[in-house]
Write a protein that holds these residues in place. Structure first.
Motif, PDB file in Angstrom:
ATOM      1  N   MET A  82      35.885   5.803  24.600  1.00 29.02           N
ATOM      2  CA  MET A  82      37.193   6.012  25.226  1.00 29.02           C
ATOM      3  C   MET A  82      37.638   4.716  25.894  1.00 29.02           C
ATOM      4  O   MET A  82      36.977   4.234  26.819  1.00 29.02           O
ATOM      5  CB  MET A  82      37.107   7.142  26.253  1.00 29.02           C
ATOM      6  N   ASN A  83      38.721   4.149  25.410  1.00 28.40           N
ATOM      7  CA  ASN A  83      39.286   2.919  25.957  1.00 28.40           C
ATOM      8  C   ASN A  83      40.657   3.187  26.557  1.00 28.40           C
ATOM      9  O   ASN A  83      41.278   4.207  26.275  1.00 28.40           O
ATOM     10  CB  ASN A  83      39.386   1.854  24.870  1.00 28.40           C
ATOM     11  N   SER A  84      41.109   2.257  27.376  1.00 30.88           N
ATOM     12  CA  SER A  84      42.442   2.362  27.987  1.00 30.88           C
ATOM     13  C   SER A  84      42.646   3.731  28.628  1.00 30.88           C
ATOM     14  O   SER A  84      43.672   4.389  28.421  1.00 30.88           O
ATOM     15  CB  SER A  84      43.528   2.102  26.933  1.00 30.88           C
ATOM     16  N   LEU A  85      41.669   4.147  29.395  1.00 35.83           N
ATOM     17  CA  LEU A  85      41.707   5.477  29.990  1.00 35.83           C
ATOM     18  C   LEU A  85      42.857   5.620  30.976  1.00 35.83           C
ATOM     19  O   LEU A  85      43.229   4.660  31.671  1.00 35.83           O
ATOM     20  CB  LEU A  85      40.378   5.779  30.673  1.00 35.83           C
ATOM     21  N   LYS A  86      43.413   6.830  31.014  1.00 35.42           N
ATOM     22  CA  LYS A  86      44.535   7.159  31.886  1.00 35.42           C
ATOM     23  C   LYS A  86      44.125   8.298  32.826  1.00 35.42           C
ATOM     24  O   LYS A  86      43.235   9.091  32.493  1.00 35.42           O
ATOM     25  CB  LYS A  86      45.732   7.609  31.040  1.00 35.42           C
ATOM     26  N   PRO A  87      44.786   8.415  33.964  1.00 35.58           N
ATOM     27  CA  PRO A  87      44.457   9.524  34.879  1.00 35.58           C
ATOM     28  C   PRO A  87      44.549  10.891  34.202  1.00 35.58           C
ATOM     29  O   PRO A  87      43.763  11.799  34.527  1.00 35.58           O
ATOM     30  CB  PRO A  87      45.502   9.374  35.983  1.00 35.58           C
ATOM     31  N   GLU A  88      45.464  11.027  33.242  1.00 29.92           N
ATOM     32  CA  GLU A  88      45.600  12.316  32.564  1.00 29.92           C
ATOM     33  C   GLU A  88      44.447  12.620  31.612  1.00 29.92           C
ATOM     34  O   GLU A  88      44.382  13.709  31.050  1.00 29.92           O
ATOM     35  CB  GLU A  88      46.934  12.396  31.809  1.00 29.92           C
ATOM     36  N   ASP A  89      43.542  11.679  31.427  1.00 31.54           N
ATOM     37  CA  ASP A  89      42.334  11.936  30.645  1.00 31.54           C
ATOM     38  C   ASP A  89      41.254  12.615  31.488  1.00 31.54           C
ATOM     39  O   ASP A  89      40.211  13.009  30.949  1.00 31.54           O
ATOM     40  CB  ASP A  89      41.778  10.629  30.074  1.00 31.54           C
ATOM     41  N   THR A  90      41.493  12.743  32.766  1.00 35.60           N
ATOM     42  CA  THR A  90      40.526  13.380  33.647  1.00 35.60           C
ATOM     43  C   THR A  90      40.293  14.825  33.228  1.00 35.60           C
ATOM     44  O   THR A  90      41.236  15.607  33.101  1.00 35.60           O
ATOM     45  CB  THR A  90      41.010  13.330  35.099  1.00 35.60           C
ATOM     46  N   ALA A  91      39.028  15.181  33.002  1.00 41.93           N
ATOM     47  CA  ALA A  91      38.676  16.528  32.534  1.00 41.93           C
ATOM     48  C   ALA A  91      37.166  16.622  32.401  1.00 41.93           C
ATOM     49  O   ALA A  91      36.452  15.615  32.511  1.00 41.93           O
ATOM     50  CB  ALA A  91      39.334  16.816  31.188  1.00 41.93           C
ATOM     51  N   VAL A  92      36.700  17.828  32.133  1.00 39.96           N
ATOM     52  CA  VAL A  92      35.318  18.013  31.699  1.00 39.96           C
ATOM     53  C   VAL A  92      35.323  17.941  30.181  1.00 39.96           C
ATOM     54  O   VAL A  92      36.112  18.635  29.526  1.00 39.96           O
ATOM     55  CB  VAL A  92      34.742  19.360  32.171  1.00 39.96           C
ATOM     56  N   TYR A  93      34.473  17.098  29.638  1.00 36.61           N
ATOM     57  CA  TYR A  93      34.405  16.888  28.199  1.00 36.61           C
ATOM     58  C   TYR A  93      33.185  17.614  27.642  1.00 36.61           C
ATOM     59  O   TYR A  93      32.075  17.496  28.172  1.00 36.61           O
ATOM     60  CB  TYR A  93      34.329  15.392  27.880  1.00 36.61           C
ATOM     61  N   TYR A  94      33.410  18.335  26.538  1.00 40.27           N
ATOM     62  CA  TYR A  94      32.360  19.109  25.905  1.00 40.27           C
ATOM     63  C   TYR A  94      32.186  18.654  24.458  1.00 40.27           C
ATOM     64  O   TYR A  94      33.187  18.473  23.749  1.00 40.27           O
ATOM     65  CB  TYR A  94      32.715  20.589  25.884  1.00 40.27           C
ATOM     66  N   CYS A  95      30.964  18.518  24.016  1.00 39.37           N
ATOM     67  CA  CYS A  95      30.757  18.289  22.591  1.00 39.37           C
ATOM     68  C   CYS A  95      30.537  19.635  21.921  1.00 39.37           C
ATOM     69  O   CYS A  95      30.048  20.595  22.528  1.00 39.37           O
ATOM     70  CB  CYS A  95      29.600  17.324  22.320  1.00 39.37           C
ATOM     71  N   LYS A  96      30.915  19.688  20.679  1.00 42.33           N
ATOM     72  CA  LYS A  96      30.782  20.900  19.871  1.00 42.33           C
ATOM     73  C   LYS A  96      30.208  20.508  18.528  1.00 42.33           C
ATOM     74  O   LYS A  96      30.641  19.535  17.918  1.00 42.33           O
ATOM     75  CB  LYS A  96      32.143  21.573  19.686  1.00 42.33           C
ATOM     76  N   VAL A  97      29.231  21.279  18.090  1.00 37.45           N
ATOM     77  CA  VAL A  97      28.594  21.024  16.802  1.00 37.45           C
ATOM     78  C   VAL A  97      28.571  22.334  16.019  1.00 37.45           C
ATOM     79  O   VAL A  97      28.278  23.388  16.578  1.00 37.45           O
ATOM     80  CB  VAL A  97      27.159  20.498  17.010  1.00 37.45           C
ATOM     81  N   VAL A  98      28.908  22.258  14.752  1.00 40.60           N
ATOM     82  CA  VAL A  98      28.868  23.436  13.889  1.00 40.60           C
ATOM     83  C   VAL A  98      27.681  23.309  12.941  1.00 40.60           C
ATOM     84  O   VAL A  98      27.566  22.306  12.207  1.00 40.60           O
ATOM     85  CB  VAL A  98      30.176  23.587  13.097  1.00 40.60           C
ATOM     86  N   VAL A  99      26.827  24.318  12.969  1.00 40.43           N
ATOM     87  CA  VAL A  99      25.660  24.373  12.091  1.00 40.43           C
ATOM     88  C   VAL A  99      25.660  25.731  11.404  1.00 40.43           C
ATOM     89  O   VAL A  99      25.642  26.765  12.087  1.00 40.43           O
ATOM     90  CB  VAL A  99      24.349  24.191  12.892  1.00 40.43           C
ATOM     91  N   SER A 100      25.720  25.711  10.076  1.00 42.39           N
ATOM     92  CA  SER A 100      25.731  26.958   9.299  1.00 42.39           C
ATOM     93  C   SER A 100      26.803  27.905   9.814  1.00 42.39           C
ATOM     94  O   SER A 100      26.549  29.102  10.028  1.00 42.39           O
ATOM     95  CB  SER A 100      24.351  27.629   9.355  1.00 42.39           C
ATOM     96  N   SER A 101      27.984  27.343  10.031  1.00 38.37           N
ATOM     97  CA  SER A 101      29.171  28.102  10.456  1.00 38.37           C
ATOM     98  C   SER A 101      29.070  28.656  11.865  1.00 38.37           C
ATOM     99  O   SER A 101      29.923  29.439  12.277  1.00 38.37           O
ATOM    100  CB  SER A 101      29.457  29.251   9.486  1.00 38.37           C
ATOM    101  N   ARG A 102      28.065  28.252  12.620  1.00 37.61           N
ATOM    102  CA  ARG A 102      27.937  28.694  14.005  1.00 37.61           C
ATOM    103  C   ARG A 102      28.206  27.504  14.914  1.00 37.61           C
ATOM    104  O   ARG A 102      27.703  26.410  14.675  1.00 37.61           O
ATOM    105  CB  ARG A 102      26.550  29.256  14.272  1.00 37.61           C
ATOM    106  N   ALA A 103      28.996  27.735  15.962  1.00 35.48           N
ATOM    107  CA  ALA A 103      29.365  26.670  16.882  1.00 35.48           C
ATOM    108  C   ALA A 103      28.439  26.631  18.087  1.00 35.48           C
ATOM    109  O   ALA A 103      28.105  27.680  18.656  1.00 35.48           O
ATOM    110  CB  ALA A 103      30.804  26.856  17.360  1.00 35.48           C
ATOM    111  N   TYR A 104      28.026  25.445  18.451  1.00 37.47           N
ATOM    112  CA  TYR A 104      27.215  25.218  19.638  1.00 37.47           C
ATOM    113  C   TYR A 104      27.968  24.254  20.540  1.00 37.47           C
ATOM    114  O   TYR A 104      28.596  23.294  20.071  1.00 37.47           O
ATOM    115  CB  TYR A 104      25.859  24.617  19.272  1.00 37.47           C
ATOM    116  N   TRP A 105      27.877  24.508  21.847  1.00 34.20           N
ATOM    117  CA  TRP A 105      28.590  23.690  22.824  1.00 34.20           C
ATOM    118  C   TRP A 105      27.615  23.018  23.782  1.00 34.20           C
ATOM    119  O   TRP A 105      26.593  23.605  24.164  1.00 34.20           O
ATOM    120  CB  TRP A 105      29.555  24.557  23.642  1.00 34.20           C
TER     121      TRP A 105
END
Length: 115
Positions: A82-105
């Motif tokens: 993430m470059n050139s970050l702005k105040p509106e980028d403030t948040a909790v960031y979550y990664c998500k991975v899909v394995v065999s059509s199932r989502a993991y967070w």
């Protein structure tokens, strides 16, 4: 079962950069879709960037040209530069991975951008 561990969040001034990483572990698996989402206070979780197993990427309009998503380690890691970050980028960031059509967070990592 797939476990996700995120790292790299923090506090940064506007215009600065951060790199988020997410590592997936578990018994033998193959990931398809991998991505990053974020949720700001009082707002719905939204897609930030995603990457397919073939390397195709998709970005929210608000981050195009500033953020870059990548995957590595044979689909076991996904990162968000993430470059050139702005105040509106403030948040909790979550990664998500899909394995065999199932989502993991992931558990989420806080990104705070000060003005």
């Amino acid at each position: 079962q797939v476990q996700l561990v995120e790292s790299g969040g923090g506090l940064v001034q506007a215009g600065g950069s951060l790199r988020l990483s997410c590592a997936a572990s578990g018994r033998s698996f193959s990931t398809s879709h991998m991505g990053w989402y974020r949720q700001a206070p009082g707002k719905q979780r939204e897609l930030v960037a995603s990457i397919s197993s073939g390397g195709s990427t998709n970005y929210a309009d608000s981050v195009k040209g500033r953020f870059t998503v990548s995957r590595g380690n044979a689909g076991k890691t996904v990162s968000l530069q993430m470059n050139s970050l702005k105040p509106e980028d403030t948040a909790v960031y979550y990664c998500k991975v899909v394995v065999s059509s199932r989502a993991y967070w992931g558990q989420g990592t806080q990104v705070t951008v000060s003005s």
